[in-house]
Design an enzyme around this catalytic site. Structure first.
Site, PDB file in Angstrom:
ATOM      1  CG  ASP A  94     106.619  73.159  92.226  1.00  0.00           C
ATOM      2  OD1 ASP A  94     105.884  72.180  91.957  1.00  0.00           O
ATOM      3  OD2 ASP A  94     106.478  73.856  93.252  1.00  0.00           O
ATOM      4  NE  ARG A 126     114.664  64.318  95.036  1.00  0.00           N
ATOM      5  CZ  ARG A 126     114.462  63.025  95.268  1.00  0.00           C
ATOM      6  NH1 ARG A 126     115.295  62.339  96.033  1.00  0.00           N
ATOM      7  NH2 ARG A 126     113.432  62.397  94.727  1.00  0.00           N
ATOM      8  CB  CYS A 131     106.701  55.315  99.583  1.00  0.00           C
ATOM      9  SG  CYS A 131     107.528  56.862  99.987  1.00  0.00           S
ATOM     10  CB  ALA A 156     111.117  62.199  87.310  1.00  0.00           C
ATOM     11  CB  ALA A 157     114.768  62.799  91.432  1.00  0.00           C
ATOM     12  N   PRO A 158     114.695  59.539  91.808  1.00  0.00           N
ATOM     13  CG  PRO A 158     115.787  57.653  92.657  1.00  0.00           C
ATOM     14  CD  PRO A 158     114.550  58.482  92.836  1.00  0.00           C
ATOM     15  N   GLY A 159     114.756  58.490  89.240  1.00  0.00           N
ATOM     16  CA  GLY A 159     114.641  58.090  87.845  1.00  0.00           C
ATOM     17  C   GLY A 159     114.271  56.646  87.586  1.00  0.00           C
ATOM     18  CD  GLU A 210     113.345  66.074  92.063  1.00  0.00           C
ATOM     19  OE1 GLU A 210     113.426  66.796  93.089  1.00  0.00           O
ATOM     20  OE2 GLU A 210     112.580  65.086  91.969  1.00  0.00           O
TER      21      GLU A 210
END
Length: 292
Positions: free
Chosen positions: A166, A144, A233, A116-119, A139
């Protein structure tokens, strides 16, 4: 200007013969800043009015009313605004806004964000449900995780539980209506040739191993008829389609075809999946939707 590693350039040319030049050009452009209006605290009309008062020009985005492209403002300019400090807006790339839109979380549902980070995506999921979804955000890294908690608090995200863990180790007692797995990856779609390039073949191999394990875990945690969105990404097929179809064969699940919103530059990808091409507005990104 940095040079793209030869092994990566060759791989892109092999995987995207007709589109390789477009991709490589996309790594060298300077993209305008984009932001997401946080509907947990405000609405686009008020944000636009405040941008106008500050002399900041913007463009709307046809496929998402909460997204704005800034004509010339820098991230520093935006961070100086009270809108930013109060969490009414969030700096976010256009491509990264796509996975929560395809997830389409609803109020009352239990939703898991596995990395999830950075949110930004966690907050977007909540905003799309008008704050009504129950979200678990995982996370693994402590620093982070602290940043994740800070960003979610600033954006006023309700009904969220943050776990520093994890996600591969989550107890299978848990089950979720929807899961977002925006998986750790090589970042091959977000290369910026004006900055040092850290991608390596070893990073790709390590990412693939983690991605497949997370995806299989997600399928175990997903309720029957639940929805899972897998995104990276990266534009490399070994992190995208290859991971996806191996996990589906091993762990079940059915691919639900998705189509790109109008105006998004796409690369060839497996039927029903979406691979965004890097260009002057978008970073390279992959998205697939799965039903259990």
């Amino acid at each position: 200007m940095q040079q793209i590693p030869e092994w990566l350039s060759n791989k892109i040319k092999e995987e995207y013969v007709a589109d390789s030049e477009q991709i490589l050009n996309g790594f060298s452009v300077s993209r305008p800043v984009s932001l997401r209006v946080n509907r947990l605290k405000t609405d686009p009309t008020d944000v636009k009015a405040e941008l106008n008062r500050n002399g900041i020009a913007y463009r709307e985005v046809a496929w998402y009313a909460d997204a704005l492209i800034l004509e010339s403002a820098t991230e520093r300019d935006i961070r100086a605004l009270s809108l930013y400090e109060s969490g009414e807006i969030y700096l976010q790339s256009l491509s990264s806004m796509l996975p929560p839109l395809f997830l389409d979380g609803q109020a009352g549902e239990n939703i898991l964000d596995m990395a999830a980070a950075p949110g930004g995506k966690t907050a977007q999921i909540s905003a799309l449900s008008l704050g009504g979804a129950f979200i678990t955000a995982c996370e693994i890294d402590r620093i982070r995780t602290d940043r994740l908690r800070f960003n979610l608090a600033r954006q006023g995200v309700p009904r969220v539980t943050v776990l520093q863990t994890d996600a591969r180790k989550l107890n299978e007692f848990f089950s979720f209506d929807r899961i977002l797995l925006d998986a750790p990856c090589s970042g091959s779609g977000t290369l910026d040739l004006s900055t040092p390039i850290k991608i390596s073949e070893a990073l790709v191999r390590n990412s693939v191993s983690i991605q497949e394990a997370l995806l299989c875990k997600a399928l175990k945690l997903l309720k029957k008829n639940g929805t899972l969105v897998y995104s990276t990404c990266s534009i490399l097929k070994e992190e995208n389609e290859e991971v996806l179809f191996r996990a589906l064969r091993r762990c079940g699940g059915e691919l639900i075809p998705i189509s790109p919103p109008t105006g998004i530059p796409v690369l060839p990808s497996a039927d029903g999946t979406l691979c965004v091409s890097p260009d002057e507005l978008f970073e390279g990104f992959f998205v697939a939707k799965i039903q259990k």
